[in-house]
Scaffold this motif. Structure first.
Motif, PDB file in Angstrom:
ATOM      1  N   ALA A   1       0.844  -1.203   0.000  1.00  0.00           N
ATOM      2  CA  ALA A   1       0.000   0.000   0.000  1.00  0.00           C
ATOM      3  C   ALA A   1       0.870   1.241   0.000  1.00  0.00           C
ATOM      4  O   ALA A   1       0.585   2.211  -0.692  1.00  0.00           O
ATOM      5  CB  ALA A   1      -0.923   0.004   1.227  1.00  0.00           C
ATOM      6  N   ALA A   2       1.978   1.207   0.750  1.00  0.00           N
ATOM      7  CA  ALA A   2       2.843   2.389   0.786  1.00  0.00           C
ATOM      8  C   ALA A   2       3.482   2.611  -0.556  1.00  0.00           C
ATOM      9  O   ALA A   2       3.620   3.736  -1.047  1.00  0.00           O
ATOM     10  CB  ALA A   2       3.899   2.191   1.887  1.00  0.00           C
ATOM     11  N   ALA A   3       3.898   1.486  -1.233  1.00  0.00           N
ATOM     12  CA  ALA A   3       4.529   1.612  -2.570  1.00  0.00           C
ATOM     13  C   ALA A   3       3.526   2.203  -3.570  1.00  0.00           C
ATOM     14  O   ALA A   3       3.847   3.084  -4.375  1.00  0.00           O
ATOM     15  CB  ALA A   3       5.047   0.248  -3.019  1.00  0.00           C
ATOM     16  N   GLU A   4       2.284   1.716  -3.503  1.00  0.00           N
ATOM     17  CA  GLU A   4       1.264   2.231  -4.454  1.00  0.00           C
ATOM     18  C   GLU A   4       0.975   3.703  -4.160  1.00  0.00           C
ATOM     19  O   GLU A   4       0.765   4.498  -5.074  1.00  0.00           O
ATOM     20  CB  GLU A   4      -0.005   1.405  -4.332  1.00  0.00           C
ATOM     21  N   ALA A   5       0.978   4.012  -2.879  1.00  0.00           N
ATOM     22  CA  ALA A   5       0.691   5.413  -2.526  1.00  0.00           C
ATOM     23  C   ALA A   5       1.785   6.318  -3.038  1.00  0.00           C
ATOM     24  O   ALA A   5       1.531   7.412  -3.535  1.00  0.00           O
ATOM     25  CB  ALA A   5       0.559   5.537  -1.004  1.00  0.00           C
ATOM     26  N   LYS A   6       3.037   5.886  -2.973  1.00  0.00           N
ATOM     27  CA  LYS A   6       4.136   6.689  -3.492  1.00  0.00           C
ATOM     28  C   LYS A   6       3.998   6.882  -5.000  1.00  0.00           C
ATOM     29  O   LYS A   6       4.237   7.960  -5.557  1.00  0.00           O
ATOM     30  CB  LYS A   6       5.478   6.021  -3.153  1.00  0.00           C
ATOM     31  N   LYS A   7       3.597   5.745  -5.648  1.00  0.00           N
ATOM     32  CA  LYS A   7       3.435   5.865  -7.109  1.00  0.00           C
ATOM     33  C   LYS A   7       2.325   6.870  -7.455  1.00  0.00           C
ATOM     34  O   LYS A   7       2.468   7.704  -8.355  1.00  0.00           O
ATOM     35  CB  LYS A   7       3.102   4.496  -7.698  1.00  0.00           C
ATOM     36  N   GLU A   8       1.224   6.738  -6.740  1.00  0.00           N
ATOM     37  CA  GLU A   8       0.106   7.653  -7.023  1.00  0.00           C
ATOM     38  C   GLU A   8       0.512   9.091  -6.732  1.00  0.00           C
ATOM     39  O   GLU A   8       0.177  10.010  -7.470  1.00  0.00           O
ATOM     40  CB  GLU A   8      -1.109   7.283  -6.166  1.00  0.00           C
ATOM     41  N   LEU A   9       1.259   9.295  -5.673  1.00  0.00           N
ATOM     42  CA  LEU A   9       1.686  10.652  -5.316  1.00  0.00           C
ATOM     43  C   LEU A   9       2.631  11.200  -6.351  1.00  0.00           C
ATOM     44  O   LEU A   9       2.516  12.372  -6.779  1.00  0.00           O
ATOM     45  CB  LEU A   9       2.359  10.622  -3.926  1.00  0.00           C
ATOM     46  N   ALA A  10       3.518  10.331  -6.850  1.00  0.00           N
ATOM     47  CA  ALA A  10       4.472  10.789  -7.877  1.00  0.00           C
ATOM     48  C   ALA A  10       3.722  11.144  -9.152  1.00  0.00           C
ATOM     49  O   ALA A  10       3.992  12.149  -9.822  1.00  0.00           O
ATOM     50  CB  ALA A  10       5.514   9.703  -8.141  1.00  0.00           C
ATOM     51  N   ARG A  11       2.699  10.266  -9.493  1.00  0.00           N
ATOM     52  CA  ARG A  11       1.931  10.555 -10.715  1.00  0.00           C
ATOM     53  C   ARG A  11       1.125  11.841 -10.567  1.00  0.00           C
ATOM     54  O   ARG A  11       1.015  12.662 -11.495  1.00  0.00           O
ATOM     55  CB  ARG A  11       1.008   9.371 -11.010  1.00  0.00           C
TER      56      ARG A  11
END
Length: 484
Positions: A11-21
């Motif tokens: 979940a943290a990895a996906e959240a980072k990706k979403e934040l970067a996008r």
């Protein structure tokens, strides 16, 4: 490592990706917004620069136009100055011309020994003398043409008017005959010692002739209204069979009321027939009485109705007031209903009655001017005079034969020829005028006036005639010469 740690790491990895996008998209959006803002600012600058350039062009054009107007104003000032100078020069020239003309006129007056007014008058006299004969000839020609055209037009109008009118011929008498079904009724009418017939004559004012005609009773009276009352009363008595003085008075009173109703109805019917409304009741009453009055055998009311219809057609043809002409023609003989009660000529009485009962003044004038003793002052009066002559003089209108008519015309001419100094006499207008030509050497102007009065007096004393007769004495001197 537990399962919870694994899910938390993902979940943290996906959240980072979403934040970067999301940051990348936000940066892209900011970049596009900055580019769009820059582009719009550049467009605004270009538009502003364009407007500034256009304003500069407008200012330049205004400056050019102002310079042009200034030049034109200067030119106008110069032209005005030139015009003022030219006007001054023209005025000077006019003054010089006036002075020259005055000097020339003075020299001409000295040479001709005539003033300007005298010279003008002399020139006019010479011109008038030269063209007098031509003018007289032209005037006579125009007058003759106008007279010929007027007579032709008048004849056409009269012919058209008479063609549109065709009324019955009536013959009235001063007596009324009543047929009896039984000769014994004569005895009842006479009564014991003549009481009944005396009561009838006393109540009606009519002479009753019983024994002269078999099967008939004759009523005689100069007053047609009385005669009509007596006729209706007699018919009621004969129908009822009861004849005695008391009954006679009752029946005569009833007949008088019935005749009064008939009189009013006759006046209303006459007005309705010719298309007139608003006539006062008193005038209709007098008009209705004309139903029982005659003039030389001609029923006066029918004669008046015929005249009103003729007058309406003539007035329309001539452009006169149709209502006034009809009104005056219908009432022109109204005075005949009162001639046995009021002193004076019937047309004078007519004028007085029309004014008394509120008829328009123009109607009263036209009605009372239908005979020659009063001058006709309006077109409507002349129309009434003309249609009176047409209605009265047409063949068969009056109860006299053609032979008697010719005899009366001959007597009228012979009456005028019986005086000295008369060359010839003509009875014209169906006997309404006698035209007398005298010998100019035997009769002077004053004698002609006296002769007209003498002829009129003799006609009045020796002849019977309807209306008035105009005596026209003509004294004519002619100068004849032949060009060879």
């Amino acid at each position: 490592m537990s399962l919870l740690d694994i899910f938390t790491g993902k979940a943290a990895a996906e959240a980072k990706k979403e934040l970067a996008r999301a940051k990348k998209e936000a940066a892209e959006t900011v970049r596009k917004a900055e580019e769009d803002a820059t582009r719009r600012i550049e467009e605004v600058r270009k538009d502003e620069q364009k407007r500034r350039n256009e304003l500069k062009d407008v200012e330049q054009r205004l400056l050019n136009r102002e310079e042009s107007l200034d030049k034109k104003l200067d030119d106008l000032d110069k032209r005005s100055e030139n015009l003022r100078k030219a006007e001054a020069e023209v005025e000077e020239l006019k003054n010089e011309i006036r002075a020259i003309r005055t000097k020339q006129q003075e020299k001409l007056e000295k040479i001709a020994k005539l003033s300007k007014a005298d010279a003008t008058e002399k020139l006019m006299q010479m011109t008038e003398r030269d063209i007098r004969s031509d003018l007289l000839g032209l005037i006579n020609k125009v007058q003759n043409e106008a007279r010929e055209n007027a007579e032709e037009q008048a004849a056409l109008i009269l012919a058209t008017t008479m063609e549109r009118m065709a009324s019955e011929v009536t013959a009235e008498r001063t007596v009324t005959a009543i047929k009896l079904e039984d000769e014994e009724m004569k005895g009842r009418i006479i009564g014991k010692e003549g009481r009944n017939i005396q009561a009838l004559q006393r109540a009606t004012g009519v002479d009753i002739l019983v024994d002269e005609t078999p099967g008939m009773i004759v009523l005689s009276s100069f007053d047609p209204v009385r005669r009509e009352v007596a006729r209706q009363a007699m018919e009621m008595l004969l129908k009822d069979g009861r004849v005695h003085p008391g009954r006679i008075e009752e029946v005569v009173e009833k007949a008088q009321k019935q005749v009064q109703k008939d009189v009013v109805r006759a006046g209303e019917d006459a007005a309705r027939e010719v298309g007139l409304v608003g006539i006062p009741k008193e005038i209709l009453q007098l008009m209705g009485e004309l139903k029982y009055r005659t003039s030389y055998g001609q029923n006066v009311l029918k004669h008046s109705v015929e005249m009103a219809q003729l007058a309406g057609v003539l007035a329309e043809e001539l452009g006169a007031n149709v209502k006034t002409a009809k009104y005056a023609a219908l009432t022109h003989d109204m005075g005949k209903a009162l001639t046995h009660k009021v002193e004076g000529k019937h047309h004078h009485i007519t004028g007085e009655m029309l004014r008394k009962y509120g008829a328009p003044e123009e109607v009263a004038l036209a009605a009372e001017q239908h005979h020659d003793d009063i001058d006709a002052t309006t077109v409507e009066a002349l129309i009434v005079r003309v249609v009176d002559a047409i209605s009265s003089a047409r063949p068969g209108a009056r109860n006299i034969s053609a032979e008697n008519f010719a005899e009366r015309m001959k007597d009228l001419e012979n009456t005028a020829l019986g005086f000295d100094g008369i060359e010839k006499a003509y009875a014209i207008s169906a006997g309404r005028e006698v035209r007398v030509f005298v010998q100019p050497k035997a009769i002077d102007d004053l004698s002609a006036i006296r002769l007209a009065r003498d002829i009129a007096n003799k006609i009045e004393s020796t002849m019977q005639y309807p209306g008035t007769i105009k005596v026209n004495v003509i004294r004519e001197t002619r100068a004849v010469e032949f060009a060879k």
